[in-house]
Design a protein around this motif. Structure first.
Motif, PDB file in Angstrom:
ATOM      1  N   LEU A  98     -10.020 -25.416  -9.603  1.00 58.17           N
ATOM      2  CA  LEU A  98      -9.971 -24.184  -8.809  1.00 58.17           C
ATOM      3  C   LEU A  98     -10.139 -24.494  -7.327  1.00 58.17           C
ATOM      4  CD1 LEU A  98     -12.047 -21.819 -11.127  1.00 58.17           C
ATOM      5  CD2 LEU A  98      -9.601 -21.660 -10.646  1.00 58.17           C
ATOM      6  N   ASP A  99     -11.011 -25.457  -7.016  1.00 58.93           N
ATOM      7  CA  ASP A  99     -11.150 -25.908  -5.632  1.00 58.93           C
ATOM      8  C   ASP A  99      -9.821 -26.439  -5.101  1.00 58.93           C
ATOM      9  OD1 ASP A  99     -13.829 -25.373  -5.030  1.00 58.93           O
ATOM     10  OD2 ASP A  99     -14.511 -27.201  -5.995  1.00 58.93           O
ATOM     11  N   THR A 100      -9.120 -27.199  -5.938  1.00 52.59           N
ATOM     12  CA  THR A 100      -7.836 -27.769  -5.540  1.00 52.59           C
ATOM     13  C   THR A 100      -6.822 -26.670  -5.240  1.00 52.59           C
ATOM     14  OG1 THR A 100      -8.232 -29.765  -6.845  1.00 52.59           O
ATOM     15  CG2 THR A 100      -5.961 -29.292  -6.254  1.00 52.59           C
ATOM     16  N   PHE A 101      -6.744 -25.672  -6.120  1.00 53.20           N
ATOM     17  CA  PHE A 101      -5.827 -24.556  -5.886  1.00 53.20           C
ATOM     18  C   PHE A 101      -6.188 -23.830  -4.579  1.00 53.20           C
ATOM     19  CE2 PHE A 101      -5.527 -24.211 -10.770  1.00 53.20           C
ATOM     20  CZ  PHE A 101      -4.599 -25.240 -10.805  1.00 53.20           C
ATOM     21  N   ALA A 102      -7.481 -23.669  -4.335  1.00 52.19           N
ATOM     22  CA  ALA A 102      -7.912 -23.016  -3.096  1.00 52.19           C
ATOM     23  C   ALA A 102      -7.455 -23.811  -1.876  1.00 52.19           C
ATOM     24  CB  ALA A 102      -9.434 -22.845  -3.087  1.00 52.19           C
ATOM     25  N   SER A 103      -7.595 -25.130  -1.929  1.00 51.60           N
ATOM     26  CA  SER A 103      -7.177 -25.971  -0.805  1.00 51.60           C
ATOM     27  C   SER A 103      -5.680 -25.873  -0.570  1.00 51.60           C
ATOM     28  CB  SER A 103      -7.558 -27.432  -1.072  1.00 51.60           C
ATOM     29  OG  SER A 103      -8.955 -27.581  -1.177  1.00 51.60           O
ATOM     30  N   MET A 104      -4.926 -25.639  -1.640  1.00 48.97           N
ATOM     31  CA  MET A 104      -3.472 -25.543  -1.508  1.00 48.97           C
ATOM     32  C   MET A 104      -3.043 -24.214  -0.896  1.00 48.97           C
ATOM     33  SD  MET A 104      -2.236 -27.272  -5.116  1.00 48.97           S
ATOM     34  CE  MET A 104      -0.507 -27.404  -4.645  1.00 48.97           C
ATOM     35  N   VAL A 105      -3.721 -23.127  -1.244  1.00 51.22           N
ATOM     36  CA  VAL A 105      -3.260 -21.814  -0.781  1.00 51.22           C
ATOM     37  C   VAL A 105      -3.882 -21.396   0.544  1.00 51.22           C
ATOM     38  CG1 VAL A 105      -2.836 -21.067  -3.158  1.00 51.22           C
ATOM     39  CG2 VAL A 105      -5.022 -20.492  -2.061  1.00 51.22           C
ATOM     40  N   ASP A 106      -5.035 -21.946   0.905  1.00 52.85           N
ATOM     41  CA  ASP A 106      -5.670 -21.485   2.146  1.00 52.85           C
ATOM     42  C   ASP A 106      -5.323 -22.344   3.355  1.00 52.85           C
ATOM     43  OD1 ASP A 106      -7.253 -23.788   2.058  1.00 52.85           O
ATOM     44  OD2 ASP A 106      -9.079 -22.736   1.453  1.00 52.85           O
ATOM     45  N   GLY A 107      -4.472 -23.367   3.140  1.00 48.01           N
ATOM     46  CA  GLY A 107      -4.050 -24.185   4.270  1.00 48.01           C
ATOM     47  C   GLY A 107      -4.915 -25.384   4.540  1.00 48.01           C
ATOM     48  N   SER A 108      -5.967 -25.592   3.792  1.00 44.19           N
ATOM     49  CA  SER A 108      -6.780 -26.797   3.976  1.00 44.19           C
ATOM     50  C   SER A 108      -5.922 -28.038   3.767  1.00 44.19           C
ATOM     51  CB  SER A 108      -7.954 -26.801   2.989  1.00 44.19           C
ATOM     52  OG  SER A 108      -8.808 -25.723   3.230  1.00 44.19           O
TER      53      SER A 108
ATOM     54  N   TYR B  71     -16.394 -14.816 -13.223  1.00 46.58           N
ATOM     55  CA  TYR B  71     -15.903 -14.139 -12.012  1.00 46.58           C
ATOM     56  C   TYR B  71     -16.879 -14.334 -10.845  1.00 46.58           C
ATOM     57  CZ  TYR B  71     -14.970 -10.329  -8.751  1.00 46.58           C
ATOM     58  OH  TYR B  71     -14.740  -9.597  -7.618  1.00 46.58           O
ATOM     59  N   LYS B  72     -18.149 -14.087 -11.085  1.00 45.20           N
ATOM     60  CA  LYS B  72     -19.135 -14.142 -10.002  1.00 45.20           C
ATOM     61  C   LYS B  72     -19.288 -15.557  -9.451  1.00 45.20           C
ATOM     62  CE  LYS B  72     -21.860 -10.124 -11.403  1.00 45.20           C
ATOM     63  NZ  LYS B  72     -23.178  -9.613 -11.832  1.00 45.20           N
ATOM     64  N   LEU B  73     -19.353 -16.551 -10.337  1.00 48.95           N
ATOM     65  CA  LEU B  73     -19.529 -17.919  -9.867  1.00 48.95           C
ATOM     66  C   LEU B  73     -18.286 -18.414  -9.144  1.00 48.95           C
ATOM     67  CD1 LEU B  73     -21.403 -19.469 -12.927  1.00 48.95           C
ATOM     68  CD2 LEU B  73     -22.362 -18.863 -10.706  1.00 48.95           C
ATOM     69  N   THR B  74     -17.093 -18.080  -9.684  1.00 53.03           N
ATOM     70  CA  THR B  74     -15.866 -18.481  -8.999  1.00 53.03           C
ATOM     71  C   THR B  74     -15.793 -17.850  -7.613  1.00 53.03           C
ATOM     72  OG1 THR B  74     -14.719 -18.650 -11.129  1.00 53.03           O
ATOM     73  CG2 THR B  74     -13.355 -18.573  -9.159  1.00 53.03           C
ATOM     74  N   SER B  75     -16.156 -16.568  -7.520  1.00 52.08           N
ATOM     75  CA  SER B  75     -16.154 -15.890  -6.227  1.00 52.08           C
ATOM     76  C   SER B  75     -17.082 -16.580  -5.245  1.00 52.08           C
ATOM     77  CB  SER B  75     -16.585 -14.424  -6.389  1.00 52.08           C
ATOM     78  OG  SER B  75     -15.682 -13.717  -7.211  1.00 52.08           O
TER      79      SER B  75
ATOM     80  N   SER C 296     -25.544 -26.033  -8.745  1.00 53.09           N
ATOM     81  CA  SER C 296     -24.540 -25.390  -7.908  1.00 53.09           C
ATOM     82  C   SER C 296     -23.727 -24.411  -8.735  1.00 53.09           C
ATOM     83  CB  SER C 296     -23.605 -26.445  -7.321  1.00 53.09           C
ATOM     84  OG  SER C 296     -22.760 -26.956  -8.345  1.00 53.09           O
ATOM     85  N   PRO C 297     -23.076 -23.438  -8.084  1.00 51.73           N
ATOM     86  CA  PRO C 297     -22.201 -22.520  -8.817  1.00 51.73           C
ATOM     87  C   PRO C 297     -21.098 -23.256  -9.563  1.00 51.73           C
ATOM     88  CG  PRO C 297     -22.648 -21.664  -6.631  1.00 51.73           C
ATOM     89  CD  PRO C 297     -23.211 -23.051  -6.664  1.00 51.73           C
ATOM     90  N   ARG C 298     -20.586 -24.363  -8.991  1.00 49.74           N
ATOM     91  CA  ARG C 298     -19.551 -25.114  -9.686  1.00 49.74           C
ATOM     92  C   ARG C 298     -20.076 -25.666 -11.008  1.00 49.74           C
ATOM     93  NH1 ARG C 298     -18.732 -25.774  -4.475  1.00 49.74           N
ATOM     94  NH2 ARG C 298     -16.624 -25.494  -3.663  1.00 49.74           N
ATOM     95  N   ARG C 299     -21.267 -26.233 -10.943  1.00 44.16           N
ATOM     96  CA  ARG C 299     -21.831 -26.812 -12.161  1.00 44.16           C
ATOM     97  C   ARG C 299     -22.148 -25.726 -13.176  1.00 44.16           C
ATOM     98  NH1 ARG C 299     -27.382 -30.352 -12.832  1.00 44.16           N
ATOM     99  NH2 ARG C 299     -27.000 -31.037 -14.966  1.00 44.16           N
ATOM    100  N   GLN C 300     -22.688 -24.605 -12.698  1.00 43.28           N
ATOM    101  CA  GLN C 300     -22.962 -23.496 -13.613  1.00 43.28           C
ATOM    102  C   GLN C 300     -21.674 -22.998 -14.268  1.00 43.28           C
ATOM    103  OE1 GLN C 300     -25.871 -20.405 -12.561  1.00 43.28           O
ATOM    104  NE2 GLN C 300     -26.031 -21.409 -10.584  1.00 43.28           N
ATOM    105  N   TYR C 301     -20.624 -22.895 -13.472  1.00 42.86           N
ATOM    106  CA  TYR C 301     -19.342 -22.427 -13.986  1.00 42.86           C
ATOM    107  C   TYR C 301     -18.855 -23.349 -15.107  1.00 42.86           C
ATOM    108  CZ  TYR C 301     -14.286 -21.548 -14.025  1.00 42.86           C
ATOM    109  OH  TYR C 301     -12.985 -21.283 -14.408  1.00 42.86           O
TER     110      TYR C 301
ATOM    111  N   PHE D 279     -18.122 -19.942  -5.246  1.00 43.88           N
ATOM    112  CA  PHE D 279     -17.850 -21.307  -4.802  1.00 43.88           C
ATOM    113  C   PHE D 279     -16.438 -21.519  -4.275  1.00 43.88           C
ATOM    114  CE2 PHE D 279     -16.770 -21.996  -9.435  1.00 43.88           C
ATOM    115  CZ  PHE D 279     -15.465 -22.442  -9.267  1.00 43.88           C
ATOM    116  N   ILE D 280     -15.475 -20.684  -4.655  1.00 44.56           N
ATOM    117  CA  ILE D 280     -14.100 -20.993  -4.294  1.00 44.56           C
ATOM    118  C   ILE D 280     -13.904 -20.882  -2.785  1.00 44.56           C
ATOM    119  CG2 ILE D 280     -13.131 -18.649  -4.550  1.00 44.56           C
ATOM    120  CD1 ILE D 280     -10.780 -20.159  -6.037  1.00 44.56           C
ATOM    121  N   GLY D 281     -13.348 -21.939  -2.208  1.00 40.49           N
ATOM    122  CA  GLY D 281     -13.136 -21.984  -0.774  1.00 40.49           C
ATOM    123  C   GLY D 281     -14.365 -22.284   0.047  1.00 40.49           C
ATOM    124  N   ASN D 282     -15.518 -22.465  -0.597  1.00 39.48           N
ATOM    125  CA  ASN D 282     -16.758 -22.739   0.123  1.00 39.48           C
ATOM    126  C   ASN D 282     -16.895 -24.262   0.271  1.00 39.48           C
ATOM    127  OD1 ASN D 282     -19.402 -23.078   1.032  1.00 39.48           O
ATOM    128  ND2 ASN D 282     -20.128 -21.280  -0.083  1.00 39.48           N
TER     129      ASN D 282
END
Length: 872
Positions: free
Chosen positions: A630-640, A817-821, A860-865, A823-826
């Motif tokens: 999910l982090d990877t997808f975020a990096s692809m869509v947000d321009g990172s 939902y809550k954990l993804t919200s 971390s939220p990632r680990r919890q997820y 950590f994603i993009g953070n």
């Protein structure tokens, strides 16, 4: 929600921490050709060694090619499969394997223990049948079968604890740990000497000294785990612990009355209700991880043990009972002190499967991909399967010369001391006699129920109703829209009559007519021959035609393509003796998860490459990405990552086509959080476009493919786009570079599906038009009820368990939902995760050096997820 539940939920709430910002998503570099050499278990294309390569999308053609691979074997034949069934096509394939041994081939077959233990008699029969064939031909051929993920030393100790009695001390509350100490003392007497005066230090030695299972009750308990049979577990626990159930319940009822606080009384009542059946004890600890039904696997025991943390002395009597049954406190044990730092990991990774799919002749003729050995993967005719017909993708590779790195790779897994075990060890330590006879009795009683039900009080109309339910059960299981009268556990006068009859029937049969191993093997052999005969009458007929042509690599691309054989493993190639548990986040290759590593870096390569309209296609049956994907997808869509001109298309199952509904349920909530993030950057100049498509209802057909198109590269294998495949199970596949024509042909087949609204549907608007996940949660309640019907679960869950299951699924989905919200993009949080080198699935890595101790840092939220999704 009661006070205790609120407090448990709050315990999982993420505490905000301070993070130091770093460059966004900088921990991965784009994939290059040298990475294939570095991470591949074998490079198949070296020195122009590719003779042919084809992508097989047709089920029947895939099966016929498997047979051709087996028939081509001259010296060595190696197979590994998650599922190796005993139905029509599987029996035909098994007979080809036997014939290969008969003509002098050395055959090795590795199968997953959890999935295939119930067919232990079948596999020992095949070994003996192969030996007879070799003897008849005066050849030196053989068939050796091994099973993956044998019980560890700690798991054997746990099984012994669960089935060891402690006499009157179990009911004596004068000493909080009296029962546990008595049992630990007995375990130390049985297994303490195996410690060999502290000589066990490294993980390889820990596995070398795995003991024999020294009590019959522990053997039966493990048999219950691997056969997934709660009745076997119940028998092992009751007979081993010698618990007086009536006295136990009376003790609980007495303690309920003595509770002072209302909240504690509520927990006491809840705990007592959960312990009213020894069957539930087994479910609380073991079935939660092994039962094929996802709604049975709940963590009841966590709720009870956490209650102690919140209410202290008021709950000591109840926790004492839990400690008396479950191996929660083991510090005083000599036997448990061996590698105690991985005790939690051994328990958490009890069900790490081998998800490899491979048949390989002489290390030069290979077929791999997503297909198991079962009718569901070998036919195009839905009438020839009981439930789902899986549409899948395999790859066939023929080499000019044997590749000995393939041999090294296979042997590394097949001969791993700590992970695999042969049939003789299973016969001696986890005999299946009771479980197998119980299963045989059940099947016989079901048949007799239909033939002789009239003598048990049913009218002719009722008999017709029962027969109709059985005949149409497969369709009933496929859809929630089936006629409610087909529900065999409907609340009518049939249920008590049928249940009573079956229960008395199979108990009588097991008691009076248990079959020996030789007798059961004879039955398995007869079934093999019967199924081969059925295959000849059905599978080879015109009603099962080949539907699609294979995609063959051109001669030009065979000379220029680079093809690597990739694996996800519980160890590294450099040190296979050291078992690794899960994945150290952001260090996938160092954790043995090479497919995972290359997928992330391959995605970055697409963004870094030049050209317009670059495509990523994730054609995958089970789409529930772990946190770093999910982090990877975020990096692809947000321009990172500069992904201008890149389109990511996900094509996966819908709820109506999947055979694993919980994956869809949780994935939808993670995707909702992702799309909320994506909407913020959708018009960003250098961000990728992201689209998700789902297959529409196609009764009886389900996607099972695991293919990733990464620009001009393509990955074909057994790894799903989910947490299990990336962080837990073994997987294999091939990574193909420099084959644009082959990739283009595959993309064309996918695009023909994406462009047909009758076959697939774009789901972006579904997520884009929602704020938050409340609407999806409301839908989940209906989908859960649908799943209960779909998986025929009503006969396994009483009302309290049903309500608890529903609540549990909704909680996990909402948490996703809550954990993804969060950590994603953070990326600042991502940096902190990396610095702390968080580990998935256990408190310690196998060497105890890389991961922090439990509670020394906040999860971390990632680990919890990832950990929450593991429970699904």
């Amino acid at each position: 929600m009661n006070k205790f539940s609120r407090r448990v939920v709050s315990a999982f709430t993420v505490t905000t921490m301070t993070y130091l910002p770093i460059a966004q998503a900088s921990y991965k570099q784009a994939l290059n050709s040298n990475d294939i050499n570095k991470y591949a278990s074998a490079v198949l294309s070296d020195q122009g060694n590719l003779q042919s390569l084809k992508v097989i999308t047709d089920n029947k053609e895939a099966f016929l090619n498997k047979l051709r691979v087996i028939e081509s074997a001259k010296k060595n034949l190696d197979l590994v499969y998650y599922i190796f069934s005993d139905d029509r096509s599987s029996s035909e394939l098994a007979q080809k394997v036997v014939e290969a041994a008969g003509r002098g081939v050395q055959v090795q077959l590795l199968v997953d223990l959890h999935t295939n233990y119930s067919r232990l008699d079948y596999f020992t029969m095949l070994e003996k049948r192969a030996a007879r064939a070799a003897a008849a031909n005066k050849s030196n051929g053989s068939l050796t079968v091994k099973f993956y993920n044998r019980p560890t030393r700690n798991q054997i100790l746990d099984a012994t604890f669960m089935t060891t009695g402690c006499g009157d001390s179990f009911y004596d509350d004068s000493s909080i740990k009296s029962c546990s100490n008595v049992k630990l003392g007995q375990i130390d007497e049985l297994y303490g000497e195996d410690r060999q005066a502290g000589s066990i230090k490294g993980s390889d030695a820990y596995y070398d000294v795995i003991p024999q299972v020294k009590t019959k009750e522990a053997q039966m308990f493990l048999s219950g785990i691997y056969s997934k049979d709660p009745d076997v577990l119940k028998k092992a626990i009751i007979e081993g612990q010698q618990i007086d159930v009536k006295q136990l319940l009376a003790s609980f009822e007495s303690q309920e009355k003595e509770m002072k606080s209302e909240s504690a009384k509520e927990i006491a009542q809840d705990a007592a209700n959960q312990m009213r059946s020894l069957l539930e004890f087994g479910e609380m600890v073991w079935i939660r991880k092994t039962d094929p039904n996802p709604f049975v696997r709940f963590f009841y025991w966590i709720k009870v043990s956490l209650a102690y943390l919140f209410y202290g002395d008021e709950l000591r009597p109840i926790v004492n009972k839990v400690n008396g049954i479950l191996p929660i406190e083991t510090k005083r044990s000599t036997a448990y002190s061996v590698r105690k730092e991985i005790l939690s990991a051994d328990r958490s990774h009890l069900t790490d499967f081998t998800h490899h799919k491979l048949v390989m002749a002489d290390y030069e003729n290979v077929q791999l991909g997503g297909r198991n050995v079962e009718d569901s993967y070998h036919t195009n005719n839905p009438k020839l399967v009981d439930k789902y017909l899986f549409k899948d993708v395999d790859a066939s590779v023929v080499l000019k010369q044997p590749n000995m790195d393939l041999k090294k790779s296979y042997d590394r897994l097949f001969n791993h001391k700590g992970l695999t075990v042969g049939t003789q060890w299973l016969r001696a330590n986890i005999p299946n006699d009771f479980a197998a006879n119980l299963s045989i009795a059940r099947n016989e009683c079901k048949e007799e129920k239909l033939n002789d039900i009239s003598s048990h009080g049913l009218t002719r109309e009722e008999r017709i109703k029962v027969s109709r339910r059985v005949e149409e059960r497969s369709e009933y299981n496929r859809t929630c829209q089936a006629d409610e009268t087909l529900d065999p556990m409907a609340e009518d006068n049939l249920k008590p009559v049928i249940n009573k009859y079956i229960l008395s029937c199979y108990k009588e049969k097991v008691a009076t007519n248990s079959l020996s191993v030789n007798q059961r093997e004879a039955l398995a052999e007869k079934n093999l021959e019967d199924q081969i005969s059925l295959y000849a009458k059905t599978q080879l007929k015109d009603q099962d035609p080949v539907e699609a042509q294979s995609i063959a690599m051109s001669a030009h691309e065979l000379s220029q393509a680079k093809v690597g054989y990739m694996e996800n493993l519980p160890f590294t190639k450099e040190d296979p003796s050291k078992r690794l548990y899960g994945v150290e986040q952001f260090e996938e290759a160092k954790s043995g998860k090479y497919i995972h590593e290359l997928l992330i870096r391959g995605l970055k390569k697409v963004c870094a490459s030049k050209g317009k309209n670059r495509r990523v296609i994730l054609h995958n049956a089970y789409f529930a990405p772990p946190a770093n994907m999910l982090d990877t997808f975020a990096s692809m869509v947000d321009g990172s990552w500069n992904c201008q001109g890149v389109t990511v298309d996900v094509l996966t199952n819908s709820f109506s086509t999947t055979d694993l509904s919980p994956v869809n349920a949780v994935s939808r909530h993670a995707m909702q959080a992702f799309f909320e993030y994506y909407k913020k950057f959708e018009s960003k100049y250098n961000g990728a476009k992201f689209r998700i498509f789902e297959y529409q209802k196609d009764l009886g057909r389900s996607l099972h493919a695991k293919v990733s198109v990464l620009g001009n590269d393509i990955v074909i294998g057994s790894a799903n786009m989910d947490l299990r495949s990336f962080l837990m199970d073994t997987n294999n596949g091939i990574y193909i570079q420099n084959a644009p024509e082959l990739v283009s042909s595959y993309v064309a087949t996918v695009d023909s599906v994406l462009s047909n609204p009758k076959v697939t549907q774009l789901e972006n608007d579904y997520y884009a038009n929602k704020t938050g996940n409340a609407e999806i949660l409301a839908e989940d309640k209906q989908l859960f009820d649908c799943s209960i019907l779909k998986y025929s679960t009503k006969d396994k869950l009483n009302l309290p368990a049903y309500l608890a299951a529903k609540k549990y699924i909704l909680q996990i989905s909402n948490m996703a939902y809550k954990l993804t919200s969060e950590f994603i993009g953070n990326y600042e949080m991502q940096a902190k995760d990396y610095d702390e080198r968080m580990c998935f699935g256990s408190t310690y890595k196998s060497d105890g050096e890389h991961c922090p101790k439990e509670n020394s840092v906040k999860k971390s939220p990632r680990r919890q997820y990832d950990e929450r999704l593991q429970t699904i």
